[in-house]
Design an enzyme around this catalytic site. Structure first.
Site, mmCIF file in Angstrom:
data_model
loop_
_atom_site.group_PDB
_atom_site.id
_atom_site.type_symbol
_atom_site.label_atom_id
_atom_site.label_comp_id
_atom_site.label_asym_id
_atom_site.label_seq_id
_atom_site.Cartn_x
_atom_site.Cartn_y
_atom_site.Cartn_z
ATOM 1 N N LYS A 192 0.571 4.325 -3.437
ATOM 2 C CA LYS A 192 1.088 5.614 -2.694
ATOM 3 C C LYS A 192 2.338 6.477 -2.961
ATOM 4 O O LYS A 192 1.896 7.728 -3.167
ATOM 5 C CB LYS A 192 0.107 5.885 -1.092
ATOM 6 C CG LYS A 192 -1.360 4.826 -1.539
ATOM 7 C CD LYS A 192 -2.025 5.540 -1.855
ATOM 8 C CE LYS A 192 -3.249 4.733 -1.951
ATOM 9 N NZ LYS A 192 -4.473 5.268 -2.538
ATOM 10 N N TYR A 210 0.654 -1.061 -0.558
ATOM 11 C CA TYR A 210 -0.073 0.401 0.197
ATOM 12 C C TYR A 210 0.474 1.526 -0.323
ATOM 13 O O TYR A 210 0.639 2.310 -0.158
ATOM 14 C CB TYR A 210 -1.103 -0.047 1.371
ATOM 15 C CG TYR A 210 -1.719 0.339 1.321
ATOM 16 C CD1 TYR A 210 -3.273 0.718 0.831
ATOM 17 C CD2 TYR A 210 -1.544 2.484 1.820
ATOM 18 C CE1 TYR A 210 -4.070 2.445 0.874
ATOM 19 C CE2 TYR A 210 -2.759 3.355 2.416
ATOM 20 C CZ TYR A 210 -3.473 3.548 1.816
ATOM 21 O OH TYR A 210 -4.642 4.170 1.363
#
Length: 264
Positions: free
Chosen positions: A174, A170
Site C-alpha cells: 500500500k 500489506y
C-alpha cells in the site's frame, strides 16, 4: 445563482462514460461499481470471483469480466473485452487486493518469500497493471470540454503510514500505491489524465464482516469519529467526488475517521 453555474461548468459528467472497477465483485469495489452505475457510467466489473462479479454486473446493468490483476495477459484480455463492450474507459478504480497477515519472522521461522511477493503482485503490481492499460487507451480518446481524458483511482490504506505488526507485506504494497500516485499523475498530466488514491481506514469488507461482532465493535470503537467501521458506500462517495472534481490530482486522501493505527 452564479455559483451553481460555476459548479456545473467544472464538474465532470460521467453519464455514458466507460468505467472499469477491479475487485468489483464485493466490498469497496462493488459499492463503487454501484455508485458509478447509479450516476450513469457504463461499468465493467473485473474480479477473480466470476460468480459474484456476474451478480453485481447484473444488478447494475454492467458487464462482468474474470480478471487476475496480477497477470498481464489476463488484464489485457479483460480490458480488451471491456473496450469492445463499452468503448475505451475514461475511469479506472483499482479495488482488487488481498490482506493476509504474517510476521516477517514468526514461530515457524521467516515468512515465505513467495507469500510476500504474492501480496506485492496483487496489490501493487496489479494496480499498476490496470493503470498502464487504461491510461494507454484513454490517451487516444478525444478530450472532454475541460481538457480531461480520464481519471485513475487506486486503493492505498492507512497501513501505508502506520502498518501494524503482521502487516509488513500489506503495508509495503500500500505504501507502493502512495509512491506511485504522484509520478503517475505528473506523467499523465500532459494527456489530461488524473491519478489519485484513497487510503481507507477500517472498513466493513467481507473479511471484517466475518469476524465476531464483539471484535468488529472493538475495531470500530478505536476510530475517533465516527466510532464505527467505515461503510463501502463512503469509499464509493469519495471515489465519485474525485472523479467529478478535476482539481483533485496526484493526491492520496485518507478516509479513516481520524484513526491512527497502533503497533498491534
Amino acid at each position: 445563482m452564479r455559483s451553481e453555474r460555476s459548479l456545473a461548468e467544472v464538474q465532470v459528467e460521467i453519464r455514458g462514460v466507460s468505467a472499469v472497477v477491479t475487485g468489483g465483485a464485493s466490498g469497496l469495489g462493488a459499492a463503487t461499481a454501484r455508485m458509478l452505475a447509479a450516476n450513469g457510467a457504463k461499468v465493467a466489473v473485473l474480479d477473480v470471483n466470476e460468480a459474484d462479479a456476474q451478480t453485481v454486473a447484473k444488478e447494475i446493468g454492467g458487464i462482468a469480466l474474470t480478471c487476475d490483476v496480477s497477470d498481464a495477459a489476463s488484464a489485457e484480455a479483460a480490458v480488451a473485452k471491456a473496450r469492445e463492450a463499452h468503448g475505451a474507459a475514461r475511469i479506472l478504480v483499482n479495488c482488487a487486493g488481498i490482506a493476509p497477515a504474517a510476521r516477517i519472522v514468526g514461530r515457524n521461522g521467516p515468512m515465505a518469500l513467495d507469500a510476500y511477493a504474492k501480496v506485492i503482485q496483487v496489490n501493487l503490481i496489479g494496480s499498476f497493471n490496470l493503470m498502464r492499460l487504461i491510461a494507454a487507451d484513454a490517451m487516444k480518446l478525444d478530450s472532454l470540454e475541460s481538457g480531461e481524458r480520464g481519471v485513475i483511482i487506486s486503493t492505498a490504506s492507512v497501513a501505508a503510514y502506520e502498518g501494524q505488526i503482521g502487516q509488513a507485506a500489506y503495508a509495503s504494497a500500500k505504501a507502493g500505491i502512495v509512491g506511485l500516485t504522484l509520478p503517475a499523475a505528473r506523467e499523465f498530466a500532459s494527456s489530461g489524465i488524473r491519478v489519485c488514491a484513497i487510503a481507507p481506514g477500517i472498513f466493513e469488507t467481507p473479511m471484517l464482516r466475518g469476524l465476531p461482532q464483539e471484535v468488529q465493535d472493538s475495531l470500530g470503537a478505536a476510530v475517533p469519529y465516527p466510532s464505527r467501521l467505515g461503510k463501502p458506500e463512503e469509499y464509493a462517495q469519495l471515489a465519485l467526488a474525485i472523479i467529478q472534481n478535476t482539481m483533485l490530482n496526484g493526491e492520496v486522501i485518507r478516509l479513516d475517521g481520524a484513526l491512527r493505527m497502533q503497533p498491534k
